[in-house]
Design a protein around this motif. Structure first.
Motif, short mmCIF file in Angstrom:
data_model
loop_
_atom_site.label_atom_id
_atom_site.label_comp_id
_atom_site.label_asym_id
_atom_site.label_seq_id
_atom_site.Cartn_x
_atom_site.Cartn_y
_atom_site.Cartn_z
N PRO A 183 83.30 120.32 35.02
CA PRO A 183 84.55 120.75 34.91
C PRO A 183 84.52 118.68 33.66
N HIS A 184 85.61 118.58 32.89
CA HIS A 184 85.89 117.49 32.45
C HIS A 184 87.12 116.60 33.04
N VAL A 185 86.40 115.82 33.42
CA VAL A 185 87.84 115.04 34.27
C VAL A 185 88.07 113.56 33.99
N LEU A 186 87.57 113.12 32.90
CA LEU A 186 87.97 111.55 32.09
C LEU A 186 88.42 112.48 30.79
N ILE A 187 89.43 111.13 30.11
CA ILE A 187 89.76 111.06 29.20
C ILE A 187 89.06 109.42 29.21
N GLU A 188 88.76 109.47 27.28
CA GLU A 188 88.34 108.36 26.87
C GLU A 188 88.58 108.22 25.28
N SER B 278 86.05 102.03 29.09
CA SER B 278 86.88 102.69 30.66
C SER B 278 87.34 104.09 29.61
N ALA B 279 87.82 104.69 30.72
CA ALA B 279 87.72 105.70 30.61
C ALA B 279 88.94 106.79 31.95
N LEU B 280 89.49 107.02 31.92
CA LEU B 280 90.57 107.45 32.85
C LEU B 280 90.49 108.80 33.74
N TYR B 281 90.54 108.57 34.70
CA TYR B 281 90.19 109.78 35.82
C TYR B 281 91.17 110.75 35.09
N ARG C 20 99.54 112.91 31.15
CA ARG C 20 99.39 113.48 30.42
C ARG C 20 98.83 113.12 28.51
N TYR C 21 100.08 111.77 28.19
CA TYR C 21 99.66 110.76 27.58
C TYR C 21 98.55 110.73 26.80
N THR C 22 97.18 110.15 27.64
CA THR C 22 95.89 110.52 26.83
C THR C 22 95.52 112.10 26.91
N PHE C 23 95.79 113.01 27.74
CA PHE C 23 95.70 114.15 27.16
C PHE C 23 96.26 114.64 25.60
N GLU C 24 97.30 114.30 25.52
CA GLU C 24 97.10 114.37 24.28
C GLU C 24 97.14 113.54 22.98
N ARG C 25 96.47 112.69 23.47
CA ARG C 25 95.69 112.11 22.42
C ARG C 25 94.59 112.36 21.35
N ILE C 26 94.20 113.30 23.21
CA ILE C 26 92.64 113.55 22.39
C ILE C 26 92.00 114.24 20.84
N CYS D 289 89.19 102.05 23.66
CA CYS D 289 89.70 103.38 24.92
C CYS D 289 90.21 102.19 25.92
N SER D 290 90.45 100.49 25.60
CA SER D 290 90.98 99.89 26.75
C SER D 290 92.30 100.39 26.27
N SER D 291 92.74 100.23 24.94
CA SER D 291 93.78 99.86 24.09
C SER D 291 94.63 101.82 24.65
N LEU D 292 94.02 102.81 24.04
CA LEU D 292 94.39 104.11 24.84
C LEU D 292 95.24 103.91 26.44
N ILE D 293 93.91 103.51 27.00
CA ILE D 293 94.94 103.61 29.05
C ILE D 293 95.80 102.14 28.96
N ALA D 294 95.56 101.16 28.85
CA ALA D 294 96.52 100.54 28.35
C ALA D 294 98.46 101.28 28.06
N GLN D 295 97.75 101.66 26.70
CA GLN D 295 99.36 102.37 26.11
C GLN D 295 100.09 103.27 27.45
N ALA D 296 98.80 104.41 27.81
CA ALA D 296 99.38 105.20 28.43
C ALA D 296 100.08 104.60 29.93
N PHE D 297 99.62 103.46 29.98
CA PHE D 297 100.42 102.62 31.35
C PHE D 297 101.42 102.20 30.95
N GLU D 298 101.76 101.72 29.95
CA GLU D 298 103.05 100.97 29.22
C GLU D 298 103.87 101.93 28.86
N ALA D 299 103.68 103.39 28.51
CA ALA D 299 104.41 104.23 28.39
C ALA D 299 105.46 104.82 29.92
#
Length: 268
Positions: free
Chosen positions: A83-88, A67-70, A126-132, A174-184
């Motif tokens: 351009p990069h459009v996904l964070i994974e 899974s990746a976040l657009y 922004r949550y996922t971007f900051e965790r790159i 991957c899935s934990s990263l996105i789940a945490q972002a939505f939990e935020a």
């Protein structure tokens, strides 16, 4: 147990290599439709081609192994001018950004959070971007295996396997990263629901699941994410479809029969 996790990490790295090469599965028009349909905040599920992807699909009994976040075009992040459009989060590089073309050879699915406000969407991205730059949590894969296929353990081993994930804040899957972002932003994925009853009413109360227990399939199963199909999102009209058998009939009708061709030649 450190030696075991080190061995598992090396094994996963080897299994990540593609099982075989495959040509792109979608047409240029379908690729354009995918690009036109994706919006920031969408979760892109991917049917990976690596051997480890096959293992994840088997464990989760799902088509989706990644899974990746657009997040939309990212300034200063490109590959070959795209351009990069996904964070994974992936096995090889940890949390990174990526262009959409990376997955145009794969089967994909768009899962869109319904009703997510613009401000919360920005915060999720922004949550996922900051965790790159974070690493990949290999131990989390073992936790998912224990969660999906629980087995009895001795007291000694049970104490050692209570923790979820590596416990290292610099590692994630991957899935934990996105789940945490939505939990935020308190947007539900698959929360644990309990019921509280009193004399006047019965109500549902949601509890956040540990993010390490999420798999890519959970965004597909979630009742709070809508599956968006790019073909239908572009005003699909079945009357515009080109059917092979009809095209063959039209071609045959447009070709004169041999007798007619000889008659025309004689008149000429």
């Amino acid at each position: 147990m450190g030696w075991m996790f080190d061995n598992v990490e090396r094994l996963i790295a080897r299994l990540q290599k593609p099982a075989n090469h495959r040509e792109p599965l979608i047409s240029d028009d379908a690729a354009r439709a995918l690009r036109d349909t994706l919006r920031p905040g969408d979760v892109l599920l991917v049917e990976g081609k690596g051997r480890i992807s096959g293992g994840i699909k088997y464990l989760t009994q799902s088509t989706w192994s990644h899974s990746a976040l657009y997040v939309g075009p990212m300034a200063g992040a490109t590959t070959g001018g795209e351009p990069h459009v996904l964070i994974e989060a992936n096995v090889d590089d940890g949390v990174v950004s990526a262009p959409l073309s990376k997955y145009l050879h794969c089967q994909t699915r768009i899962c869109r959070p319904v009703g997510l406000s613009e401000a919360d969407c920005e915060q999720v991205c922004r949550y996922t971007f900051e965790r790159i730059g974070l690493g990949y949590d290999f131990k989390n894969i073992i936790d998912l295996m224990r969660y999906l296929f629980p087995c009895p353990l001795t007291q000694r081993w049970r104490r050692r396997t209570i923790a979820l994930g590596s416990g290292d804040a610099s590692r994630i899957i991957c899935s934990s990263l996105i789940a945490q972002a939505f939990e935020a932003v308190r947007y539900p994925v698959l929360p644990k629901i309990t019921y509280i009853e009193n004399q006047s009413a019965r109500r549902e109360v949601a509890a956040i699941r540990h993010s390490s227990l999420y798999a890519p399939r959970d965004f597909d199963l979630s009742p709070y994410f809508m599956v968006v199909k790019p073909t239908l999102a572009r005003s699909f009209n079945y009357k515009d479809m080109q059917w092979a058998d009809l095209l063959q009939v039209q071609a045959e009708q447009a070709t004169p029969a041999p007798e007619i061709e000889r008659a025309i030649a004689a008149l000429a």
